[in-house]
Write a protein that holds these residues in place. Sequence first.
Motif, PDB file in Angstrom:
ATOM      1  N   GLU A   1       0.832  -1.206   0.000  1.00 45.50           N
ATOM      2  CA  GLU A   1       0.000   0.000   0.000  1.00 45.50           C
ATOM      3  C   GLU A   1       0.864   1.253   0.000  1.00 45.50           C
ATOM      4  O   GLU A   1       0.543   2.250  -0.671  1.00 45.50           O
ATOM      5  N   HIS A   2       1.968   1.219   0.735  1.00 47.14           N
ATOM      6  CA  HIS A   2       2.885   2.356   0.759  1.00 47.14           C
ATOM      7  C   HIS A   2       3.466   2.598  -0.630  1.00 47.14           C
ATOM      8  O   HIS A   2       3.628   3.764  -1.053  1.00 47.14           O
TER       9      HIS A   2
ATOM     10  N   LEU B   1       2.049   1.827  -3.586  1.00 43.44           N
ATOM     11  CA  LEU B   1       1.020   2.344  -4.482  1.00 43.44           C
ATOM     12  C   LEU B   1       0.734   3.822  -4.209  1.00 43.44           C
ATOM     13  O   LEU B   1       0.586   4.619  -5.140  1.00 43.44           O
ATOM     14  N   TRP B   2       0.670   4.194  -2.931  1.00 46.07           N
ATOM     15  CA  TRP B   2       0.476   5.610  -2.617  1.00 46.07           C
ATOM     16  C   TRP B   2       1.681   6.443  -3.053  1.00 46.07           C
ATOM     17  O   TRP B   2       1.540   7.562  -3.547  1.00 46.07           O
ATOM     18  N   GLY B   3       2.870   5.885  -2.857  1.00 45.46           N
ATOM     19  CA  GLY B   3       4.085   6.622  -3.222  1.00 45.46           C
ATOM     20  C   GLY B   3       4.220   6.852  -4.710  1.00 45.46           C
ATOM     21  O   GLY B   3       4.759   7.879  -5.144  1.00 45.46           O
TER      22      GLY B   3
ATOM     23  N   PHE C   1       1.946   7.623  -6.681  1.00 51.99           N
ATOM     24  CA  PHE C   1       1.106   8.783  -6.997  1.00 51.99           C
ATOM     25  C   PHE C   1       1.537  10.037  -6.239  1.00 51.99           C
ATOM     26  O   PHE C   1       0.871  11.069  -6.324  1.00 51.99           O
TER      27      PHE C   1
ATOM     28  N   PHE D   1       1.979  10.359  -2.825  1.00 53.94           N
ATOM     29  CA  PHE D   1       1.414  10.521  -1.482  1.00 53.94           C
ATOM     30  C   PHE D   1       2.171   9.653  -0.488  1.00 53.94           C
ATOM     31  O   PHE D   1       2.848   8.685  -0.852  1.00 53.94           O
ATOM     32  N   GLU D   2       2.024   9.986   0.776  1.00 57.70           N
ATOM     33  CA  GLU D   2       2.697   9.234   1.834  1.00 57.70           C
ATOM     34  C   GLU D   2       1.861   8.041   2.254  1.00 57.70           C
ATOM     35  O   GLU D   2       0.642   8.159   2.437  1.00 57.70           O
ATOM     36  N   GLY D   3       2.512   6.900   2.418  1.00 62.62           N
ATOM     37  CA  GLY D   3       1.825   5.676   2.784  1.00 62.62           C
ATOM     38  C   GLY D   3       1.853   5.400   4.272  1.00 62.62           C
ATOM     39  O   GLY D   3       2.291   6.232   5.078  1.00 62.62           O
TER      40      GLY D   3
ATOM     41  N   GLY E   1      10.289   8.284  -0.459  1.00 63.53           N
ATOM     42  CA  GLY E   1       9.229   9.036  -1.115  1.00 63.53           C
ATOM     43  C   GLY E   1       9.655   9.594  -2.460  1.00 63.53           C
ATOM     44  O   GLY E   1       8.900   9.508  -3.452  1.00 63.53           O
TER      45      GLY E   1
END
Length: 259
Positions: A158-159, A161-163, A165, A167-169, A182
């Motif tokens: 999940e971290h 996938l957010w990274g 885009f 964003f912070e996971g 990041g």
Amino acid sequence: MPTVVGTACTLIGLMDIVFPRLRHSRVHALAELLPGAVSSLAAAASIVVGLLLLMLAHGLKRRKRRAWVAAVALLPVGAAAQLLYRHSVIGMVLSLVLMGVLIRYRAEFAALPDPRSRWMALANFVVMGAVSVTVGLLIVRSHPDAIEGSPSLGAQLEHVLWGLFGFEGPVDYRHGADYTVGYSLGALGLLTVATTAYLAFRPEHPAARLTPGTRSGCGSCSPPTGAATRSATSRSAATRPWSSPPAARPRSATAWSPG
């Protein structure tokens, strides 16, 4: 030579991605004096340049001109990243040597790009997305001493996938490692989007260009210029019957008489 250069480009690309940092060297002691953001940006640049060099290696083996231009532009960036983040003088020297070889044999890389279809953009998005997730997961797990707690594999994914885009996971780091992770994940996401957009909007067929041999062979079919143009125009005007002015008609004499 293009085959050797392409193989060397593959090796340097792998070195930019997986080569470990040298923490016990004089370069490492000097790099500690730089701001922390410089090291984080250098880490992201090293990964992106490494992936791009892996993608360009096949084009260099096929003597592609665009691959040559991109490799010459990327190798100095990779050399700087090797010095600032990896703290490796050898990696920097190898990148610069390969750039010198490319410049020395630039005449051998003159092939035009192959025709592309829009399906290549979709394939690139799928493949680069999978590669970015895999490399991103390795990046997240490459700082075990700086991770707070013991996040599960799902939390790490999940971290990632957010990274991608920007964003912070859910995974937390200590000692400034969160900036390095990041920046690296954001650079992977940007690379995926940029390469897909390039393949989607580039022309399907390369622009036609005349080589010196083609120009000499087509000299007879080149359009006339200067005096030849004026001469040809006058001759064509003389042969067209409708180009001559109409003959003057005699005026009819009309008697005028006062009413």
